[in-house]
Write a protein that holds these residues in place. Structure first.
Motif, PDB file in Angstrom:
ATOM      1  N   ALA A   1       2.930   1.831  -3.329  1.00 44.92           N
ATOM      2  CA  ALA A   1       1.823   2.264  -4.926  1.00 44.92           C
ATOM      3  C   ALA A   1       2.210   3.427  -5.044  1.00 44.92           C
ATOM      4  O   ALA A   1       2.529   3.898  -6.330  1.00 44.92           O
ATOM      5  N   PRO A   2       1.730   5.058  -4.102  1.00 39.41           N
ATOM      6  CA  PRO A   2       1.574   5.921  -4.683  1.00 39.41           C
ATOM      7  C   PRO A   2       3.279   6.511  -4.943  1.00 39.41           C
ATOM      8  O   PRO A   2       3.835   7.618  -5.648  1.00 39.41           O
TER       9      PRO A   2
ATOM     10  N   SER B   1      -3.054  -6.295  -1.828  1.00 36.64           N
ATOM     11  CA  SER B   1      -3.038  -4.600  -1.982  1.00 36.64           C
ATOM     12  C   SER B   1      -3.993  -4.220  -3.801  1.00 36.64           C
ATOM     13  O   SER B   1      -2.883  -4.512  -4.201  1.00 36.64           O
TER      14      SER B   1
ATOM     15  N   LYS C   1      -3.388  -2.317  -9.416  1.00 32.95           N
ATOM     16  CA  LYS C   1      -3.878  -1.009  -9.658  1.00 32.95           C
ATOM     17  C   LYS C   1      -2.965  -0.224 -10.353  1.00 32.95           C
ATOM     18  O   LYS C   1      -2.582  -0.165 -11.878  1.00 32.95           O
ATOM     19  N   ALA C   2      -1.317   0.182  -9.632  1.00 33.64           N
ATOM     20  CA  ALA C   2      -0.731   1.125 -10.315  1.00 33.64           C
ATOM     21  C   ALA C   2       0.092   0.102 -11.599  1.00 33.64           C
ATOM     22  O   ALA C   2       0.498   0.693 -12.183  1.00 33.64           O
TER      23      ALA C   2
ATOM     24  N   ASP D   1       0.770  -1.173  -0.340  1.00 36.43           N
ATOM     25  CA  ASP D   1       0.031   0.226  -0.016  1.00 36.43           C
ATOM     26  C   ASP D   1       0.837   1.463   0.324  1.00 36.43           C
ATOM     27  O   ASP D   1       0.160   2.627  -0.725  1.00 36.43           O
TER      28      ASP D   1
ATOM     29  N   THR E   1      -4.341  -0.932  -4.439  1.00 38.92           N
ATOM     30  CA  THR E   1      -3.856   0.031  -4.466  1.00 38.92           C
ATOM     31  C   THR E   1      -2.389  -0.707  -5.337  1.00 38.92           C
ATOM     32  O   THR E   1      -2.303   0.382  -6.947  1.00 38.92           O
TER      33      THR E   1
END
Length: 137
Positions: A66-67, A123, A128-129, A63, A125
């Motif tokens: 991801a960003p 995760s 998706k990334a 998690d 997130t």
């Protein structure tokens, strides 16, 4: 008259170290510019993305990654656009770059494959990334 050749030789010897320093500085600048070129930055960023993915071994880490991964991908795309605006590389430089990119892409694919196998540690997130990045490549 006998001293003229000695004076000329002495003058050349005195100028040679200075000219060598200038030549060395120019080569060092060109080498540094090549190291910090957008193309080299793409390889470095892709390697950083792989390292980021390889550091994931839990849902919390997934998690959190991801960003950061998406920021690195934005940087990669920016460098890619900048690289396309650069003058063409020499054949040797292009071959080195393509070889480096091939290795970096392979490492990235392997890191993604590992995470897919681990189902992104739960995760959504990160999943998706990674899928978004895969579509972009």
């Amino acid at each position: 008259m006998r001293y003229l050749p000695i004076l000329l030789l002495g003058t050349l010897l005195c100028l040679s170290p200075a000219e060598a320093r200038v030549h060395h500085a120019r080569r060092a600048t060109a080498h540094t510019a090549a190291e910090h070129s957008p193309a080299q930055g793409m390889v470095q960023t892709l390697n950083s993305m792989s390292a980021q993915l390889n550091s994931v071994h839990s849902k919390a880490a997934a998690d959190a990654a991801a960003p950061q991964l998406m920021e690195q991908y934005k940087e990669f795309r920016s460098l890619q656009a900048a690289a396309e605006e650069q003058p063409p590389m020499s054949a040797a430089a292009l071959e080195r770059h393509l070889s480096s990119m091939d290795l970096a892409m392979n490492d990235f694919r392997m890191a993604c494959a590992r995470l897919i196998q681990e189902k992104f540690y739960g995760s959504a997130t990160l999943g998706k990334a990674v899928r978004k990045i895969a579509r972009g490549f």
